[in-house]
Design an enzyme around this catalytic site. Structure first.
Site, PDB file in Angstrom:
ATOM      1  CG  HIS A  73       4.530  -7.107  59.906  1.00  0.00           C
ATOM      2  ND1 HIS A  73       3.687  -6.169  59.366  1.00  0.00           N
ATOM      3  CD2 HIS A  73       5.204  -6.476  60.911  1.00  0.00           C
ATOM      4  CE1 HIS A  73       3.847  -5.028  60.012  1.00  0.00           C
ATOM      5  NE2 HIS A  73       4.751  -5.183  60.951  1.00  0.00           N
ATOM      6  CG  ASP A 123       3.490  -1.647  62.082  1.00  0.00           C
ATOM      7  OD1 ASP A 123       4.143  -1.399  63.102  1.00  0.00           O
ATOM      8  OD2 ASP A 123       3.934  -2.338  61.146  1.00  0.00           O
TER       9      ASP A 123
HETATM   10 ZN   LIG Z   1       5.577  -3.806  64.423  1.00  0.00          ZN
END
Ligand SMILES: [Zn+2]
Length: 465
Positions: free
Chosen positions: A281, A332
Site C-alpha cells: 500500500h 489482501d
Molecule cells: Zn495488509
C-alpha cells in the site's frame, strides 16, 4: 524422475513459443525447454509426454494476504456510520477476529487458497498477524496459528511465503495496543522466538519460504525493525521483508507529526531498502518517494481491489512504471480473489484519473495486458523470494492454462490473449493450474473443493450465528 510436457503455445522467458517440450524434475523445477518441431514432428508425440491443452502462462505470486479476512468479505458493505472508512472497517474486522479459533482459521485459509489457485495465483505471501488466543494468551506452541495457515497451503498445494507480523503498538510513541489488538502483539523476545521456531520447523521444506513483516511504522519502532531483521539474517540474508507503508492519509500525517517525515522518507532514511523489501500500500506517496522506491529495486505491493473497497486512494502507477519501478499484486482482504481483476483495476484506476486509455504500457510493449501481467510476475516473484514467475530453465513449474472454449478468447493470439483475459472475460478463463510441476486445478476444479466448501459453510455459520 522427470515429467515431459508438451505445450502448443506458451509465454516463456524468451517470449511466445509454439510446440515446446518442457521437462520438469521430480522437485518441480523446469529442466529444459525445447521447440519440439526441431526434434520430431508433433504428430509423433505419444503417451510418454503429457499434452497440455491450451495456452500456457506463468502463474502469478499473490504478494499480500491476510487469510482469515476472507471469511469477513462482504459483511461490511452497508453504511454503518457517517464517514465510513478504512478505520470503521477495521473496527468491525477486529470484532470478527475476536471469535476465530485455530481450526476455523485453517478452514478459512484452505478455502481461500483454493480460490487463489483458481484465480491465477500459484504462490502466496501470507502477512500473518493473528498469532494468539482470543484472550491474548500465547498458544502452547506460539507458532500454532502459523501452522494452521501453512498446513492449509500445503494441503491445497499453493506455495507459501510465510511472513509472521511484528506488531507491538497501536500507534507512534509506543502507544499501548488496544484489547482488540491483543491477538497480534509480541514482545521483542517472543517475536524472535517465533522466527527461530518457524525456521526450525520449515527450513528444509521447499514449499515454504520464511520472511518477516514489521506491520507498519506506527506498530513497531525502527529499533524493533532492526532487531527483527538481525534475527532473520541469522537464517537467510535474502529473505523477504514486507511492511504496510502508506495506506491512509491519517497514517502519513501521524508519521509526519511524530518523526517529521513522511513514511517512505522515514523508512528510506533509516534502512537500506533494497530488493528484499516489499512496500504494501504505497498509496499516498509524493513524486520524490515514488522515484525513490523505483530506484531502490523494492517492490510496490499493490492490492487494488482492497484499496478500492476501503477507499484508500490510488497509487501513482503511471509515473512509477515510467521510472521502471517494480510492482506486484495482492488480494489482501480478499474482497475478491482474482489476479486478473487486480490488474484490470490497476489500469482502470489510471484511465479514470488521467482520462486516457492504454496508459500502463509503452512503445516497446504496447499491450497493456502483457505489460501488467509481466510486471506482476516479476515483482511478485521477487516479493515472495521464490524462483517463480517465468517459464524458464531453473524456475519452478508454476503455470496456468487458459480455457480455449472461453468465448472472450476466440480468435485471439499471444498478447491479445492476455489483454482479453484481463479486460474482456466475463467468466474465469483459467482452466488448469500447476504448482511446482503438480497439477492442482483441473478443468476449474480442485480435489479438496467439496470438502472445503462444506467446512467453510459450517465455519461461517459458527461465526455469524
Ligand atoms: Zn495488509
Amino acid at each position: 524422475m522427470s515429467t515431459l510436457y508438451f505445450a502448443e503455445t506458451a509465454l516463456t522467458d524468451d517470449g511466445w513459443v509454439t510446440d515446446v517440450l518442457i521437462s520438469v524434475s521430480s522437485k518441480g523445477i523446469i529442466e529444459s525447454l525445447i521447440p519440439i518441431n526441431k526434434i520430431i514432428p508433433t504428430s509423433k508425440i505419444n503417451g510418454e509426454v503429457v499434452r497440455l491443452e491450451g495456452t500456457l502462462l506463468p502463474g502469478i505470486a499473490n504478494l499480500h494476504s491476510h487469510a482469515f479476512q476472507r471469511a469477513f468479505a462482504g459483511f461490511s458493505e452497508s453504511a454503518g456510520q457517517a464517514n465510513d472508512s478504512f478505520w470503521s472497517w477495521r473496527k468491525i474486522m477486529y470484532q470478527f477476529v475476536e471469535k476465530l479459533t485455530p481450526e476455523q482459521v485453517y478452514v478459512i485459509a484452505r478455502q481461500l487458497y483454493i480460490e487463489m489457485l483458481k484465480g491465477g495465483y500459484t504462490s502466496v505471501a501470507e502477512f500473518h498477524y493473528l498469532h494468539h488466543s482470543a484472550s491474548g494468551k500465547h498458544y502452547d506452541d506460539p507458532a500454532e496459528m502459523s501452522h494452521q495457515v501453512i498446513n492449509a497451503a500445503f494441503d491445497v498445494g499453493i506455495d507459501i511465503t510465510h511472513l509472521p507480523v511484528y506488531y507491538r503498538h497501536a500507534g507512534f510513541n509506543h502507544k499501548p495496543a488496544s484489547d482488540a489488538q491483543k491477538r497480534f502483539t509480541h514482545t521483542a523476545d517472543d517475536y524472535y522466538q517465533l522466527i527461530h521456531k518457524l525456521f526450525k520447523y520449515y527450513k528444509q521444506d521447499q514449499r515454504i519460504q520464511i520472511g518477516i513483516a514489521p506491520h507498519s511504522l506506527r506498530a513497531v519502532s525502527s529499533k524493533d525493525i532492526c532487531g527483527a531483521i538481525e534475527t532473520l539474517d541469522n537464517y537467510n540474508t535474502k529473505a523477504p521483508i514486507h511492511i504496510h507503508i502508506a495506506e491512509q492519509l491519517a497514517e502519513v500525517d501521524d508519521c509526519i507529526a511524530h518523526t517529521g517525515q513522511r513514511p517512505v522518507q522515514h523508512l528510506y532514511d533509516n534502512f537500506d531498502v533494497n530488493k528484499r523489501w516489499c512496500l504494501i500500500h504505497a498509496t499516498h506517496i509524493n513524486e520524490q518517494e515514488t522515484w525513490e522506491i523505483a530506484q531502490s529495486g523494492a517492490v510496490a505491493g499493490l492490492c487494488l481491489t482492497t484499496e478500492a473497497n476501503l477507499g484508500d486512494g490510488i497509487f501513482p502507477a503511471s509515473f512509477y512504471l515510467q521510472e521502471k519501478g517494480k510492482f506486484g499484486i495482492g488480494s489482501d482482504s480478499h474482497i475478491t480473489v482474482s489476479a486478473l481483476e487486480e490488474l484490470r483495476l490497476l489500469e482502470y484506476g489510471q484511465r479514470l484519473v488521467h482520462q486516457q486509455r492504454a496508459i500502463l504500457c509503452d512503445e516497446a510493449v504496447p499491450s497493456v495486458g502483457r505489460t501488467l501481467y509481466q510486471g506482476a510476475l516479476e515483482g511478485g516473484a521477487q516479493a515472495v523470494g521464490r524462483k517463480t514467475g517465468k517459464i524458464a530453465v531453473g524456475y519452478l513449474a508454476d503455470w496456468i492454462i487458459l480455457d480455449g472454449n472461453n468465448p472472450s478468447l476466440f480468435s485471439k493470439s499471444k498478447d491479445q490473449l492476455i489483454d482479453s483475459m484481463i479486460f474482456a472475460c466475463n467468466a474465469n478463463p483459467i482452466k488448469d493450474v500447476f504448482v511446482s510441476g503438480k497439477q492442482v486445478i483441473t478443468s476449474g476444479n480442485h480435489a479438496l473443493e467439496n470438502e472445503s466448501l462444506l467446512a467453510f459453510r459450517k465455519v461461517l455459520k459458527e461465526i455469524v450465528d
